[in-house]
Design an enzyme around this catalytic site. Structure first.
Site, PDB file in Angstrom:
ATOM      1  N   GLU A 106      41.196  -7.927 -43.444  1.00  0.00           N
ATOM      2  CA  GLU A 106      40.031  -7.409 -42.715  1.00  0.00           C
ATOM      3  C   GLU A 106      39.747  -8.280 -41.502  1.00  0.00           C
ATOM      4  O   GLU A 106      40.060  -9.469 -41.500  1.00  0.00           O
ATOM      5  CB  GLU A 106      38.795  -7.445 -43.629  1.00  0.00           C
ATOM      6  CG  GLU A 106      38.369  -6.112 -44.191  1.00  0.00           C
ATOM      7  CD  GLU A 106      37.814  -5.134 -43.158  1.00  0.00           C
ATOM      8  OE1 GLU A 106      38.116  -5.265 -41.964  1.00  0.00           O
ATOM      9  OE2 GLU A 106      37.089  -4.225 -43.558  1.00  0.00           O
ATOM     10  N   ASP A 110      30.707  -8.629 -43.161  1.00  0.00           N
ATOM     11  CA  ASP A 110      29.338  -8.696 -42.646  1.00  0.00           C
ATOM     12  C   ASP A 110      28.394  -8.614 -43.860  1.00  0.00           C
ATOM     13  O   ASP A 110      28.146  -9.616 -44.526  1.00  0.00           O
ATOM     14  CB  ASP A 110      29.171  -7.520 -41.678  1.00  0.00           C
ATOM     15  CG  ASP A 110      27.934  -7.576 -40.835  1.00  0.00           C
ATOM     16  OD1 ASP A 110      26.961  -8.197 -41.263  1.00  0.00           O
ATOM     17  OD2 ASP A 110      27.915  -6.983 -39.747  1.00  0.00           O
ATOM     18  N   PHE A 159      26.777 -10.700 -32.300  1.00  0.00           N
ATOM     19  CA  PHE A 159      27.707  -9.580 -32.181  1.00  0.00           C
ATOM     20  C   PHE A 159      28.993 -10.044 -31.503  1.00  0.00           C
ATOM     21  O   PHE A 159      28.949 -10.552 -30.381  1.00  0.00           O
ATOM     22  CB  PHE A 159      27.076  -8.421 -31.412  1.00  0.00           C
ATOM     23  CG  PHE A 159      27.748  -7.117 -31.721  1.00  0.00           C
ATOM     24  CD1 PHE A 159      27.240  -6.286 -32.716  1.00  0.00           C
ATOM     25  CD2 PHE A 159      28.910  -6.741 -31.072  1.00  0.00           C
ATOM     26  CE1 PHE A 159      27.882  -5.097 -33.045  1.00  0.00           C
ATOM     27  CE2 PHE A 159      29.570  -5.557 -31.392  1.00  0.00           C
ATOM     28  CZ  PHE A 159      29.051  -4.728 -32.375  1.00  0.00           C
ATOM     29  N   ARG A 172      38.358  -4.028 -27.913  1.00  0.00           N
ATOM     30  CA  ARG A 172      39.292  -4.437 -28.980  1.00  0.00           C
ATOM     31  C   ARG A 172      40.488  -5.208 -28.420  1.00  0.00           C
ATOM     32  O   ARG A 172      41.101  -6.013 -29.088  1.00  0.00           O
ATOM     33  CB  ARG A 172      39.828  -3.209 -29.731  1.00  0.00           C
ATOM     34  CG  ARG A 172      38.809  -2.482 -30.592  1.00  0.00           C
ATOM     35  CD  ARG A 172      39.516  -1.511 -31.538  1.00  0.00           C
ATOM     36  NE  ARG A 172      38.648  -0.478 -32.067  1.00  0.00           N
ATOM     37  CZ  ARG A 172      37.914  -0.594 -33.166  1.00  0.00           C
ATOM     38  NH1 ARG A 172      37.935  -1.719 -33.863  1.00  0.00           N
ATOM     39  NH2 ARG A 172      37.161   0.402 -33.582  1.00  0.00           N
TER      40      ARG A 172
HETATM   41  C1  PRP Z   1      33.770  -3.353 -39.764  1.00  0.00           C
HETATM   42  C2  PRP Z   1      34.789  -4.270 -40.411  1.00  0.00           C
HETATM   43  C3  PRP Z   1      34.606  -4.001 -41.871  1.00  0.00           C
HETATM   44  C4  PRP Z   1      33.134  -3.672 -41.983  1.00  0.00           C
HETATM   45  C5  PRP Z   1      32.405  -4.889 -42.454  1.00  0.00           C
HETATM   46  O1  PRP Z   1      34.347  -2.091 -39.604  1.00  0.00           O
HETATM   47  O2  PRP Z   1      36.094  -3.994 -39.988  1.00  0.00           O
HETATM   48  O3  PRP Z   1      35.392  -2.912 -42.337  1.00  0.00           O
HETATM   49  O4  PRP Z   1      32.683  -3.314 -40.678  1.00  0.00           O
HETATM   50  O5  PRP Z   1      31.058  -4.619 -42.583  1.00  0.00           O
HETATM   51  P1  PRP Z   1      30.259  -4.818 -43.932  1.00  0.00           P
HETATM   52  O6  PRP Z   1      30.647  -6.135 -44.543  1.00  0.00           O
HETATM   53  O7  PRP Z   1      28.819  -4.805 -43.463  1.00  0.00           O
HETATM   54  O8  PRP Z   1      30.539  -3.665 -44.840  1.00  0.00           O
HETATM   55  P2  PRP Z   1      33.747  -0.970 -38.656  1.00  0.00           P
HETATM   56  O9  PRP Z   1      32.905  -0.036 -39.471  1.00  0.00           O
HETATM   57  O10 PRP Z   1      33.092  -1.635 -37.478  1.00  0.00           O
HETATM   58  O11 PRP Z   1      35.038  -0.158 -38.216  1.00  0.00           O
HETATM   59  P3  PRP Z   1      36.303  -0.623 -37.340  1.00  0.00           P
HETATM   60  O12 PRP Z   1      37.088  -1.606 -38.174  1.00  0.00           O
HETATM   61  O13 PRP Z   1      37.048   0.635 -37.098  1.00  0.00           O
HETATM   62  O14 PRP Z   1      35.798  -1.255 -36.052  1.00  0.00           O
END
Ligand code: PRP
Length: 184
Positions: A106, A110, A159, A172
């Site tokens: 990952e 967050d 952020f 990205r």
């Molecule tokens: C982000 C990141 C994780 C998730 C983490 O993905 O890649 O999958 O958020 O957040 P959390 O711990 O609060 O659940 P995002 O939804 O931004 O999609 P992306 O990877 O396509 O940018």
């Protein structure tokens, strides 16, 4: 954990939190740890789309062990309730994982909700082991208890974009991990 190096990226309004060089150094260290831990095992590296694609590409090229790769796409609904209904698979693995050593890669942890639910979903398929390697960890934002097995950097609650991470699908491509000034 390595201490973040903060620099200004001239002309972009971006403050660099982690330079390309710092990221590269840490990715090599993580790859070393993973190579030692998974030596002699047939590991399947699973990247969570989209954010993990750059980190995963760099990480697997630094491994000293062979691996297979696959990707999973997720749609998350963080509505305050915590149930498996909050994460939906939009692109499933093509690889059967029963009996496999699976390492999820990952870009960032967050709240911890996405990875907790993903682990819950994948555990039901009976892998031999299920590990998580996250490049970034925003510990301060956790809403559910979650610890990755490998963490690149613990970062402040700001952020961040670049190195695969986006803001509205932008940034990205940046080679560094930057603080987005206007919303940071
Ligand atoms: C982000 C990141 C994780 C998730 C983490 O993905 O890649 O999958 O958020 O957040 P959390 O711990 O609060 O659940 P995002 O939804 O931004 O999609 P992306 O990877 O396509 O940018």
């Amino acid at each position: 954990m390595k201490s973040p190096e903060v620099e200004w990226k001239a002309g972009t309004g971006m403050e660099i939190l982690l330079t390309e060089a710092v990221i590269d150094r840490r990715v090599r260290e993580l790859a070393g740890e993973i190579s030692r831990d998974y030596a002699g095992r047939d590991v399947l590296i699973v990247g969570v789309l989209k954010g993990a694609f750059i980190f995963m590409a760099d990480l697997i090229r630094r491994l000293s062990i062979p691996c297979s790769v696959d990707f999973i796409g997720l749609a998350s609904y963080h509505d305050g309730s915590f149930s498996s209904g909050n994460v939906r698979i939009t692109k499933d693995l093509e690889t059967p994982i029963p009996g496999r050593d699976v390492l999820i890669v990952e870009d960032i942890v967050d709240t911890g909700i996405t990875l907790s639910l993903l682990l819950e979903l994948l555990r039901k398929r009976g892998p031999a082991s299920l590990g998580v390697c996250a490049l970034l960890d925003k510990e301060a934002r956790r809403r559910v208890p979650f610890s990755a097995d490998y963490v690149g950097f613990t970062i402040p609650d700001r952020f961040v974009v670049g190195y695969g991470l986006d803001y509205n699908e932008k940034y990205r491509f940046l080679p560094d991990i930057c603080l987005l000034k206007e919303i940071a």
